[in-house]
Design a protein around this motif. Structure first.
Motif, mmCIF file in Angstrom:
data_model
loop_
_atom_site.group_PDB
_atom_site.id
_atom_site.type_symbol
_atom_site.label_atom_id
_atom_site.label_comp_id
_atom_site.label_asym_id
_atom_site.label_seq_id
_atom_site.Cartn_x
_atom_site.Cartn_y
_atom_site.Cartn_z
ATOM 1 N N THR A 54 0.695 -1.157 0.068
ATOM 2 C CA THR A 54 0.120 0.131 -0.140
ATOM 3 C C THR A 54 1.067 1.300 0.008
ATOM 4 O O THR A 54 1.903 1.420 0.767
ATOM 5 N N PHE A 55 0.613 1.925 -0.863
ATOM 6 C CA PHE A 55 1.409 3.375 -1.012
ATOM 7 C C PHE A 55 0.762 4.665 0.009
ATOM 8 O O PHE A 55 -0.326 4.835 -0.284
ATOM 9 N N PRO A 56 1.509 4.605 1.064
ATOM 10 C CA PRO A 56 0.973 5.715 2.131
ATOM 11 C C PRO A 56 0.624 7.098 1.767
ATOM 12 O O PRO A 56 1.753 7.678 0.966
ATOM 13 N N LEU A 57 -0.275 7.590 1.820
ATOM 14 C CA LEU A 57 -0.707 8.830 1.347
ATOM 15 C C LEU A 57 -0.476 10.076 2.416
ATOM 16 O O LEU A 57 -0.413 11.044 2.314
ATOM 17 N N HIS A 58 -0.388 9.461 3.711
ATOM 18 C CA HIS A 58 -0.499 10.428 5.068
ATOM 19 C C HIS A 58 1.223 10.631 5.082
ATOM 20 O O HIS A 58 1.999 10.094 4.767
ATOM 21 N N PRO A 59 1.367 11.782 5.972
ATOM 22 C CA PRO A 59 2.920 12.059 6.187
ATOM 23 C C PRO A 59 3.740 11.059 6.766
ATOM 24 O O PRO A 59 3.149 10.314 7.718
ATOM 25 N N VAL A 60 4.894 10.797 6.462
ATOM 26 C CA VAL A 60 5.731 9.452 7.304
ATOM 27 C C VAL A 60 6.902 10.369 7.808
ATOM 28 O O VAL A 60 7.252 11.380 7.196
ATOM 29 N N ASP A 61 7.559 9.850 8.611
ATOM 30 C CA ASP A 61 9.096 10.236 9.073
ATOM 31 C C ASP A 61 10.259 9.643 8.292
ATOM 32 O O ASP A 61 10.047 8.662 7.903
ATOM 33 N N TRP A 62 10.649 10.743 7.721
ATOM 34 C CA TRP A 62 11.944 10.372 6.797
ATOM 35 C C TRP A 62 12.889 9.296 7.489
ATOM 36 O O TRP A 62 13.487 8.898 6.635
ATOM 37 N N ARG A 63 13.097 9.374 8.688
ATOM 38 C CA ARG A 63 13.967 8.181 9.461
ATOM 39 C C ARG A 63 13.697 6.910 9.382
ATOM 40 O O ARG A 63 14.291 6.338 9.659
ATOM 41 N N LEU A 64 12.181 6.743 8.738
ATOM 42 C CA LEU A 64 11.828 5.451 8.469
ATOM 43 C C LEU A 64 12.973 4.946 7.336
ATOM 44 O O LEU A 64 12.760 3.706 7.193
ATOM 45 N N ALA A 65 13.554 5.709 6.429
ATOM 46 C CA ALA A 65 14.400 5.291 5.436
ATOM 47 C C ALA A 65 15.446 4.599 6.036
ATOM 48 O O ALA A 65 15.365 3.379 6.242
ATOM 49 N N VAL A 66 16.582 5.287 6.285
ATOM 50 C CA VAL A 66 17.808 4.808 7.079
ATOM 51 C C VAL A 66 18.408 5.897 7.647
ATOM 52 O O VAL A 66 18.561 7.089 7.009
ATOM 53 N N ALA A 67 19.028 5.634 8.879
ATOM 54 C CA ALA A 67 19.993 6.669 9.469
ATOM 55 C C ALA A 67 21.540 6.766 8.591
ATOM 56 O O ALA A 67 21.500 6.002 7.898
ATOM 57 N N GLY A 68 22.202 7.594 9.072
ATOM 58 C CA GLY A 68 23.506 7.890 8.293
ATOM 59 C C GLY A 68 24.323 6.689 8.419
ATOM 60 O O GLY A 68 25.311 6.411 7.467
ATOM 61 N N ASP A 69 24.119 5.934 9.518
ATOM 62 C CA ASP A 69 25.029 4.749 9.532
ATOM 63 C C ASP A 69 24.287 3.535 9.076
ATOM 64 O O ASP A 69 25.088 2.294 9.169
ATOM 65 N N GLY A 70 23.388 3.622 8.021
ATOM 66 C CA GLY A 70 22.851 2.497 7.589
ATOM 67 C C GLY A 70 21.844 1.590 8.140
ATOM 68 O O GLY A 70 21.366 0.865 7.959
ATOM 69 N N GLU A 71 21.454 2.009 9.573
ATOM 70 C CA GLU A 71 20.645 1.374 10.255
ATOM 71 C C GLU A 71 19.354 2.005 10.567
ATOM 72 O O GLU A 71 19.315 3.154 10.473
ATOM 73 N N ILE A 72 18.232 1.473 10.448
ATOM 74 C CA ILE A 72 16.921 1.923 10.740
ATOM 75 C C ILE A 72 16.584 2.855 12.065
ATOM 76 O O ILE A 72 17.241 1.850 13.011
ATOM 77 N N GLU A 73 16.554 3.967 11.878
ATOM 78 C CA GLU A 73 16.473 4.746 13.182
ATOM 79 C C GLU A 73 15.137 4.710 13.849
ATOM 80 O O GLU A 73 15.185 4.354 15.006
ATOM 81 N N ARG A 74 14.022 4.894 13.276
ATOM 82 C CA ARG A 74 12.774 5.001 13.922
ATOM 83 C C ARG A 74 11.647 5.019 12.861
ATOM 84 O O ARG A 74 11.798 5.208 11.742
ATOM 85 N N ILE A 75 10.627 4.329 13.221
ATOM 86 C CA ILE A 75 9.566 4.155 12.629
ATOM 87 C C ILE A 75 8.461 4.934 12.958
ATOM 88 O O ILE A 75 8.298 5.032 14.144
ATOM 89 N N SER A 76 7.576 5.719 11.915
ATOM 90 C CA SER A 76 6.350 6.431 12.338
ATOM 91 C C SER A 76 5.515 6.513 11.468
ATOM 92 O O SER A 76 5.767 6.373 10.350
ATOM 93 N N ASN A 77 4.288 6.663 11.811
ATOM 94 C CA ASN A 77 3.349 6.825 10.751
ATOM 95 C C ASN A 77 2.788 8.104 10.081
ATOM 96 O O ASN A 77 1.731 8.563 9.420
ATOM 97 N N GLY A 78 3.449 9.340 11.557
ATOM 98 C CA GLY A 78 3.082 10.728 11.346
ATOM 99 C C GLY A 78 3.183 11.132 9.970
ATOM 100 O O GLY A 78 2.273 11.579 9.707
#
Length: 218
Positions: A188-212
């Motif tokens: 499902t392609f989310p249409l609501h705002p998402v937290d960009w940190r769901l991508a990856v942090a600078g060290d390559g690790e997932i930092e945080r998941i948000s629906n915001g």
């Protein structure tokens, strides 16, 4: 027909904006951006923490396509002709094509668009009128795809810009295997705002998941 073509691993291009014909393209080497290995440069992460852009989705799809097709230094022409604009705007109205947009002070300053099919997303093009605007849109896209359960982000070709985020080239046969697995899945392609940190942090690790390159004229 266009959706069937993407499901078969081919996509349309025009030779120029003034060429009325479309060509099916099936590159021997295909560009993909592995979602699980997405690399976010630390300098860009630092920029994004300042929230320089308002991120929107599907609020200006036709304008994003126009931005992607506009002339710029070093690329005066484009492969996006009026027929491609017409087809993708129709797919957008059907809910299959999406745009991710970077806004600043009420202006559209960058973005990208593409097609969602099964658990695959086919990135078509991006543009930027302000520093890092298209990069922010790409990070936002990856966050959405990860949140929505997508398995494949197809970039078609590789550029130096995409390589910095972890994009790689793979043989056509390998790409088709990944594509078929992604098409068997659902996302499902989310249409609501998402937290960009769901991508990856600078060290390559997932930092945080948000629906915001074969072309067949058609």
């Amino acid at each position: 027909m266009l959706l069937r073509a993407y499901a078969m691993g081919v996509f349309p291009m025009a030779r120029s904006r003034d060429d009325a014909k479309l060509y099916w393209v099936d590159p021997e080497q295909r560009g993909i951006l592995p979602l699980e290995r997405f690399h976010l440069p630390r300098s860009l992460a630092k920029t994004l923490r300042r929230n320089p852009f308002e991120m929107r989705v599907d609020s200006a799809f036709a304008e994003v396509m126009a931005g992607c097709a506009e002339s710029r230094p070093g690329r005066e022409d484009t492969w996006i002709n009026p027929r491609i604009v017409e087809l993708f705007c129709h797919l957008h109205r059907l809910g299959s094509a999406h745009s991710v947009e970077s806004w600043q002070d009420g202006r559209l300053v960058g973005g990208l668009y593409g097609l969602a099919l099964g658990a695959a997303f086919f990135g078509e093009s991006m543009f930027s009128r302000e520093t890092d605007a298209s990069k922010a849109a790409l990070v936002d896209l990856v966050a959405r795809l990860r949140l929505g359960g997508f398995r494949l982000l197809d970039t078609q070709f590789i550029t130096g810009h995409l390589s910095r985020f972890g994009a790689v080239e793979i043989p056509r046969r390998h790409y088709h295997r990944l594509l078929h697995r992604a098409l068997d899945g659902s996302a499902t392609f989310p249409l609501h705002p998402v937290d960009w940190r769901l991508a990856v942090a600078g060290d390559g690790e997932i930092e945080r998941i948000s629906n915001g390159r074969g072309q067949i004229e058609i």
